[in-house]
Design a protein around this motif. Structure first.
Motif, short mmCIF file in Angstrom:
data_model
loop_
_atom_site.label_atom_id
_atom_site.label_comp_id
_atom_site.label_asym_id
_atom_site.label_seq_id
_atom_site.Cartn_x
_atom_site.Cartn_y
_atom_site.Cartn_z
N PRO A 1 -6.71 -2.16 10.52
CA PRO A 1 -8.05 -1.83 10.65
C PRO A 1 -8.28 -0.46 11.01
O PRO A 1 -9.08 0.04 10.64
CB PRO A 1 -8.74 -2.96 11.54
N LEU A 2 -7.56 0.01 11.91
CA LEU A 2 -7.41 1.40 12.40
C LEU A 2 -7.16 2.41 11.46
O LEU A 2 -7.83 3.51 11.38
CB LEU A 2 -6.36 1.57 13.47
N TYR A 3 -6.29 2.21 10.66
CA TYR A 3 -5.90 2.99 9.24
C TYR A 3 -7.14 3.06 8.55
O TYR A 3 -7.64 4.31 8.07
CB TYR A 3 -4.75 2.50 8.47
N LEU A 4 -7.96 1.90 8.12
CA LEU A 4 -9.02 1.79 7.32
C LEU A 4 -10.33 2.69 7.93
O LEU A 4 -10.77 3.52 7.15
CB LEU A 4 -9.23 0.42 7.20
N LYS A 5 -10.41 2.46 9.41
CA LYS A 5 -11.48 3.19 9.98
C LYS A 5 -11.26 4.68 9.93
O LYS A 5 -12.27 5.47 9.71
CB LYS A 5 -11.42 2.59 11.33
N LYS A 6 -10.03 5.22 10.05
CA LYS A 6 -9.72 6.65 10.27
C LYS A 6 -10.11 7.14 8.68
O LYS A 6 -10.50 8.30 9.00
CB LYS A 6 -8.30 6.79 10.46
N ALA A 7 -9.68 6.54 7.55
CA ALA A 7 -10.11 6.98 6.44
C ALA A 7 -11.34 7.00 6.14
O ALA A 7 -11.87 7.95 5.70
CB ALA A 7 -9.12 6.19 5.30
N GLU A 8 -11.89 5.93 6.43
CA GLU A 8 -13.53 5.78 6.03
C GLU A 8 -14.38 6.57 6.93
O GLU A 8 -15.35 6.96 6.34
CB GLU A 8 -13.69 4.11 6.49
N ARG A 9 -14.00 7.11 8.25
CA ARG A 9 -14.61 8.19 8.88
C ARG A 9 -14.80 9.42 8.03
O ARG A 9 -15.71 10.23 8.19
CB ARG A 9 -14.10 8.33 10.03
N LYS A 10 -13.81 9.65 7.37
CA LYS A 10 -13.57 10.97 6.57
C LYS A 10 -14.06 10.64 5.00
O LYS A 10 -13.51 11.36 4.07
CB LYS A 10 -12.08 11.37 6.59
N ASN A 11 -14.84 9.73 4.83
CA ASN A 11 -15.24 9.34 3.53
C ASN A 11 -14.23 8.72 2.26
O ASN A 11 -14.28 9.29 1.12
CB ASN A 11 -16.19 10.34 2.71
N ARG A 12 -13.10 8.48 2.86
CA ARG A 12 -11.97 8.03 2.02
C ARG A 12 -12.15 6.26 1.91
O ARG A 12 -12.70 5.57 2.74
CB ARG A 12 -10.39 8.15 2.51
N THR A 13 -11.55 5.56 1.06
CA THR A 13 -11.53 4.05 0.76
C THR A 13 -10.71 3.46 1.41
O THR A 13 -9.26 4.01 1.34
CB THR A 13 -11.83 4.05 -0.72
N LYS A 14 -10.83 2.11 1.30
CA LYS A 14 -9.66 1.08 1.57
C LYS A 14 -8.59 0.96 0.56
O LYS A 14 -7.61 0.94 0.80
CB LYS A 14 -10.56 -0.30 1.76
N GLU A 15 -9.45 1.33 -0.83
CA GLU A 15 -8.41 1.27 -1.91
C GLU A 15 -7.29 2.60 -1.73
O GLU A 15 -6.24 2.18 -2.06
CB GLU A 15 -9.20 1.54 -3.03
N GLU A 16 -7.77 3.46 -1.48
CA GLU A 16 -6.74 4.64 -0.99
C GLU A 16 -5.74 4.47 0.02
O GLU A 16 -4.60 4.68 -0.34
CB GLU A 16 -7.65 6.01 -0.78
N VAL A 17 -6.34 3.71 0.96
CA VAL A 17 -5.37 3.31 2.14
C VAL A 17 -4.25 2.60 1.30
O VAL A 17 -3.09 2.52 1.68
CB VAL A 17 -5.98 2.95 3.23
N ASP A 18 -4.93 1.53 0.93
CA ASP A 18 -3.75 0.29 0.18
C ASP A 18 -2.89 1.19 -0.85
O ASP A 18 -1.73 0.79 -0.83
CB ASP A 18 -4.89 -0.68 -0.57
N GLN A 19 -3.56 1.81 -1.76
CA GLN A 19 -2.70 2.67 -2.45
C GLN A 19 -1.73 3.39 -1.99
O GLN A 19 -0.43 3.18 -2.28
CB GLN A 19 -3.32 3.47 -3.37
N ILE A 20 -1.62 3.87 -0.74
CA ILE A 20 -0.51 4.89 0.08
C ILE A 20 0.45 3.56 0.46
O ILE A 20 1.45 3.97 0.35
CB ILE A 20 -1.25 5.40 1.25
N ILE A 21 -0.07 2.56 0.75
CA ILE A 21 0.90 1.42 1.26
C ILE A 21 1.69 0.91 0.32
O ILE A 21 2.71 0.69 0.28
CB ILE A 21 0.05 0.27 2.14
#
Length: 116
Positions: free
Chosen positions: A16-36
């Motif tokens: 959730p911290l990864y998600l929060k960090k990304a979303e604060r910068k207008n990036r998405t959960k899908e992008e975080v997951d794609q990286i993983i």
């Protein structure tokens, strides 16, 4: 020598911290997951299972279906340390993921993040 605390920390508590960090910068959960997915070879259902079962980082990386060989192309500083110089293999894997999430949050294009 004692194991670093992050090795036994549940991946589900950091995700959730990864998600929060990304979303604060207008990036998405899908992008975080794609990286993983790119880094570990997990697919959506497998990632969700790891999170649901609260697997620790050690297990999360040990059970990764296919660590991407291109992850060795990840360089730079994270937490004041050059990722390419980290000697402990598990810590290096964790820092690779941290570095990729940082790059996402800094606005890098996915093609660059995924070393394409």
């Amino acid at each position: 020598m004692t194991e670093h605390r992050i090795f036994t920390m549940p991946f589900s508590s950091v995700y959730p911290l990864y998600l929060k960090k990304a979303e604060r910068k207008n990036r998405t959960k899908e992008e975080v997951d794609q990286i993983i997915y790119w880094l570990t070879g997990y697919e959506q259902a497998e990632l969700e299972e790891q999170i649901k079962l609260e697997k620790d980082f050690k297990t999360f990386f040990a059970e990764a279906p296919r660590l991407n060989p291109d992850r060795k192309l990840i360089t730079g500083v994270i937490c004041g340390v050059r990722v390419e110089n980290i000697e402990e293999p598990l810590m290096q894997e964790i820092r690779y993921l941290d570095k990729l999430i940082d790059e996402l949050a800094k606005g890098k294009k996915m093609e660059k993040i995924l070393r394409k």
